[in-house]
Design an enzyme around this catalytic site. Structure first.
Site, PDB file in Angstrom:
ATOM      1  N   GLU A   1      40.625  56.880  24.710  1.00  0.00           N
ATOM      2  CA  GLU A   1      41.835  56.039  22.952  1.00  0.00           C
ATOM      3  C   GLU A   1      42.609  57.424  22.397  1.00  0.00           C
ATOM      4  OE1 GLU A   1      45.570  55.261  21.490  1.00  0.00           O
ATOM      5  OE2 GLU A   1      44.690  53.956  23.759  1.00  0.00           O
ATOM      6  N   GLN A   2      44.369  58.015  22.798  1.00  0.00           N
ATOM      7  CA  GLN A   2      44.903  58.828  21.695  1.00  0.00           C
ATOM      8  C   GLN A   2      44.669  58.947  20.519  1.00  0.00           C
ATOM      9  OE1 GLN A   2      47.904  60.457  23.740  1.00  0.00           O
ATOM     10  NE2 GLN A   2      49.194  58.666  23.064  1.00  0.00           N
TER      11      GLN A   2
ATOM     12  N   ARG B   1      51.649  41.135  19.829  1.00  0.00           N
ATOM     13  CA  ARG B   1      50.889  41.869  20.885  1.00  0.00           C
ATOM     14  C   ARG B   1      49.468  42.601  19.720  1.00  0.00           C
ATOM     15  NH1 ARG B   1      53.655  44.120  25.384  1.00  0.00           N
ATOM     16  NH2 ARG B   1      52.068  45.608  25.336  1.00  0.00           N
TER      17      ARG B   1
ATOM     18  N   TYR C   1      61.440  33.876  20.195  1.00  0.00           N
ATOM     19  CA  TYR C   1      60.560  32.853  20.333  1.00  0.00           C
ATOM     20  C   TYR C   1      59.490  32.940  18.576  1.00  0.00           C
ATOM     21  CZ  TYR C   1      58.393  36.684  22.622  1.00  0.00           C
ATOM     22  OH  TYR C   1      57.977  37.577  23.183  1.00  0.00           O
TER      23      TYR C   1
ATOM     24  N   ASP D   1      50.587  49.876  32.832  1.00  0.00           N
ATOM     25  CA  ASP D   1      52.910  50.517  33.184  1.00  0.00           C
ATOM     26  C   ASP D   1      51.768  52.110  33.309  1.00  0.00           C
ATOM     27  OD1 ASP D   1      53.660  48.327  32.175  1.00  0.00           O
ATOM     28  OD2 ASP D   1      53.686  49.368  30.643  1.00  0.00           O
TER      29      ASP D   1
END
Length: 402
Positions: free
Chosen positions: A35-36, A110, A216, A293
């Site tokens: 992970e960067q 998230r 929401y 993605d």
């Protein structure tokens, strides 16, 4: 490489990358996540966890953890008219989701989803501060060079590093993502500052000429997630870019006063470009593949981006387990099982902007009548009823039709 313990490298420690590590672990395969960032964290705001995603979280054993911070939706696809809030349609999700698809629909922050998925990943397999800058083949195997000069040569390489993936150019024609012409505004409003109507356990979409806005509750109801889409000539790509509340309000001038009241409660909204990429015809090459993605970025208008990355991860792990002696063939099978479904979701998510943003007139009136007649929960059964394990078991490349 041995059959039981290949060296698997995952580039990207977001939801897709961590899901890949978790599902590989579930089938007995270890991996390393590069992970960067200097810490595993999630920026952004809220998202919808539909039944197809909830099903996978349950299989990872982390759904109960997520539910301590999730909001179970009672209503979804609640479309409202921009000028006066007239409800054009609304879907009763509870208990219909559970009855139809075996799981409820939730809204979450998230960061809470990433924390839940990461809980299924073994400690010590994630390396931080590792920004990939070059991907190539050397002596028949993948090579990744990182910004710090370190080089790895894994047996299997998985690019889960987002729309600006460093792995993708190794497989597809290099080129930047294109700007959609739309900007996204995002903000989280504290529940105590939000108007009462926004606190309901409902996913509400206000649609109007050239724009729409979704809200929401998330974080156990402590916050209201607000995300809006409007045309813009500025392609701002930074996740840390902000707008003023007045700029946000200006985009929705003349809309229902209840909606502008919600926007006024925002605190320093984020604003960034909505980027686009055309569907790929392939996303695997040798023992290198893409996920989430990096393979199929999609507009968020069907709330399926995170879910599709988790589905990818589940299918990929199963395909590798079934054919570990030939990982190249396993990755080709993974691609064939996933590409038609994700391409369709890319296409319909893209088309949704035009549908949501119709100007008032004959087409808008016809669309609103269709909303009354359509049952989104049933119409989207092919999305919510999908089971990666069943797709792999039956070798079902046509899972889009389910």
């Amino acid at each position: 490489m041995t059959r039981s313990n290949p060296d698997i490298a995952i580039i990207g420690g977001g939801i897709g990358g961590m899901a890949a590590a978790a599902f590989l672990e579930r089938v007995g395969l270890t991996s390393t996540v590069y992970e960067q960032a200097s810490a595993i964290s999630e920026i952004g705001a809220g998202l919808v966890v539909a039944p197809n995603a909830a099903r996978l979280l349950r299989r990872l054993g982390v759904l109960d953890q997520l539910l301590t911070r999730a909001v179970r939706l009672e209503s979804g696809w609640e479309f409202r008219r921009w000028a006066d809030g007239t409800v054009l349609s609304s879907e009763n999700l509870d208990p219909a989701c559970k009855e139809l698809y075996g799981e409820h629909t939730y809204t979450v922050h998230r960061a809470d989803l990433l924390d839940a998925v990461a809980a299924a990943v073994p400690k010590g397999i994630t390396r931080l501060g590792m920004r990939a800058v070059e991907v190539a083949f050397e002596d028949g195997r993948p090579m990744v060079r990182f910004q710090n000069g370190e080089v790895i040569r894994p047996d299997i390489l998985i690019g889960a590093d987002g729309i600006h993936s460093a792995v993708r150019p190794f497989i597809a024609t290099p080129g930047p993502a294109t700007y959609s012409g739309m900007a996204a505004f995002r903000t989280l409003v504290p529940a105590e500052s939000a108007p009462e109507f926004a606190l309901r356990p409902a996913q509400t979409l206000w649609i109007g000429p050239g724009r729409h806005l979704v809200h929401y509750p998330v974080s156990g109801g402590d916050l209201v997630n607000v995300v809006a889409f409007a045309p813009s000539t500025e392609a701002i790509e930074s996740w840390t870019a902000t707008a003023t509340v007045d700029e946000f309000l200006a985009e929705f001038e003349g809309w229902d006063p209840r909606l502008t009241e919600l926007i006024r409660a925002a605190n320093k909204p984020g604003r960034w470009a909505l980027l686009d990429r055309a569907p790929l015809e392939q996303w695997s090459r040798g023992t290198v593949t893409l996920l989430g993605d990096a393979a199929h970025p999609m507009f968020p208008f069907f709330a399926q981006g995170a879910a599709q990355s988790m589905e990818d991860a589940a299918v990929l792990a199963l395909c590798l387990k079934d054919d570990l002696a030939n990982p190249e063939r396993a990755l080709q099978r993974y691609e064939s099982l996933r590409i038609e479904r994700t391409t369709r979701l890319q296409q319909i998510s893209h088309a949704r902007a035009e549908i949501n943003h119709l100007p008032d007139g004959p087409e808008q009136i016809a669309r609103d009548l269709e909303f009354v007649e359509e049952d989104p929960l049933l119409a989207n059964g092919w999305i919510y009823g999908y089971d990666p394990e069943q797709a792999v078991l039956t070798n079902d490349t046509k899972a889009v039709s389910k």
